[in-house]
Write a protein that holds these residues in place. Structure first.
Motif, PDB file in Angstrom:
ATOM      1  N   LEU A 113       0.832  -1.211   0.000  1.00 32.61           N
ATOM      2  CA  LEU A 113       0.000   0.000   0.000  1.00 32.61           C
ATOM      3  C   LEU A 113       0.863   1.256   0.000  1.00 32.61           C
ATOM      4  O   LEU A 113       0.460   2.291  -0.535  1.00 32.61           O
ATOM      5  CB  LEU A 113      -0.958  -0.006   1.198  1.00 32.61           C
ATOM      6  N   LYS A 114       2.068   1.169   0.537  1.00 33.27           N
ATOM      7  CA  LYS A 114       2.991   2.310   0.528  1.00 33.27           C
ATOM      8  C   LYS A 114       3.467   2.649  -0.884  1.00 33.27           C
ATOM      9  O   LYS A 114       3.979   3.739  -1.120  1.00 33.27           O
ATOM     10  CB  LYS A 114       4.198   2.027   1.427  1.00 33.27           C
ATOM     11  N   LEU A 115       3.295   1.730  -1.841  1.00 32.04           N
ATOM     12  CA  LEU A 115       3.641   2.024  -3.236  1.00 32.04           C
ATOM     13  C   LEU A 115       2.539   2.827  -3.927  1.00 32.04           C
ATOM     14  O   LEU A 115       2.674   3.202  -5.087  1.00 32.04           O
ATOM     15  CB  LEU A 115       3.869   0.721  -4.015  1.00 32.04           C
ATOM     16  N   GLY A 116       1.423   3.066  -3.212  1.00 33.10           N
ATOM     17  CA  GLY A 116       0.344   3.873  -3.764  1.00 33.10           C
ATOM     18  C   GLY A 116      -0.837   3.069  -4.267  1.00 33.10           C
ATOM     19  O   GLY A 116      -1.787   3.640  -4.818  1.00 33.10           O
ATOM     20  N   TYR A 117      -0.813   1.763  -4.103  1.00 32.74           N
ATOM     21  CA  TYR A 117      -1.958   0.948  -4.509  1.00 32.74           C
ATOM     22  C   TYR A 117      -3.075   1.094  -3.492  1.00 32.74           C
ATOM     23  O   TYR A 117      -2.851   1.424  -2.338  1.00 32.74           O
ATOM     24  CB  TYR A 117      -1.566  -0.534  -4.616  1.00 32.74           C
ATOM     25  N   GLU A 118      -4.290   0.832  -3.944  1.00 30.08           N
ATOM     26  CA  GLU A 118      -5.462   0.861  -3.063  1.00 30.08           C
ATOM     27  C   GLU A 118      -6.000  -0.555  -2.944  1.00 30.08           C
ATOM     28  O   GLU A 118      -6.060  -1.290  -3.941  1.00 30.08           O
ATOM     29  CB  GLU A 118      -6.517   1.790  -3.661  1.00 30.08           C
ATOM     30  N   GLU A 119      -6.392  -0.935  -1.746  1.00 32.78           N
ATOM     31  CA  GLU A 119      -6.902  -2.283  -1.531  1.00 32.78           C
ATOM     32  C   GLU A 119      -8.212  -2.485  -2.309  1.00 32.78           C
ATOM     33  O   GLU A 119      -9.093  -1.630  -2.301  1.00 32.78           O
ATOM     34  CB  GLU A 119      -7.129  -2.530  -0.041  1.00 32.78           C
TER      35      GLU A 119
END
Length: 194
Positions: A113-119
């Protein structure tokens, strides 16, 4: 006891020779230099049959039809390139976590999630409501006399409708790959049977 003269065997012998000759009709013989470069569809121990499907693992008829749910969808060339780019972003993170012996789903999810992805969010009828990242525990498997859930995490990132990045981390290894979505399970590879 009556014996047959040698002349009586000639018609039977001739008939057998004709029968053996006819069984070879229609066979095509190919010299080694003329042989196609593609590998045979069946192993020498299991000769091909009219029911053998090309690409089947064990010569089983209807292999692809029976295992269609386990075949990933096709990716467009542009989607495949985008999926590869995302896989290249994810792999160093997973490699670092694996080196630190941190492969539980919560830690893996937090790092990605720290890479900018959203769950990814899924509605009650299985509809996608947003987000692209799913991180779960490893799939259960049967061992000896009961099911176990191996230690580790598996990852699915939906890059496009036709492209995914899938990965796993476990104590023994980790892997990152790209694929099209599966018919029944989206980015995650389905279990071996229904």
């Amino acid at each position: 006891m009556k014996t047959l003269s040698p002349g009586r065997y000639r018609p039977v012998t001739a008939l057998l020779l004709v029968a053996f000759s006819l069984t070879a009709c229609g066979e095509q013989r190919v010299a080694a230099s003329d042989a196609p470069s593609a590998p045979p569809t069946s192993s020498p121990s299991t000769p091909g049959t009219p029911y053998t499907e090309p690409g089947s693992h064990d010569g089983a008829p209807h292999y692809r039809e029976n295992n269609a749910f386990r075949q990933p969808g096709e990716m467009s060339p542009a989607s495949a390139r985008d999926a590869r780019k995302e896989a290249d972003r994810i792999e160093p993170v997973l490699k670092r976590l694996w080196g630190q012996k941190k492969w539980d789903p919560k830690t893996v999810r937090t790092a990605l999630l720290k890479l900018g992805y959203e769950e990814e969010r899924i509605g009650p009828k299985g509809e996608r409501l947003g987000g692209t990242l799913s991180v779960e525990g490893m799939s259960r498997r049967y061992e000896r006399d009961h099911y176990i859930r191996p230690e580790g995490a598996r990852v699915a990132l939906r890059v496009h409708d036709d492209a995914c990045v899938t990965a796993f981390l476990q104590p023994t290894n980790f892997q990152v790959s790209t694929n099209g979505p599966y018919m029944e399970t989206g980015c995650f590879e389905p279990p071996s049977g229904h």
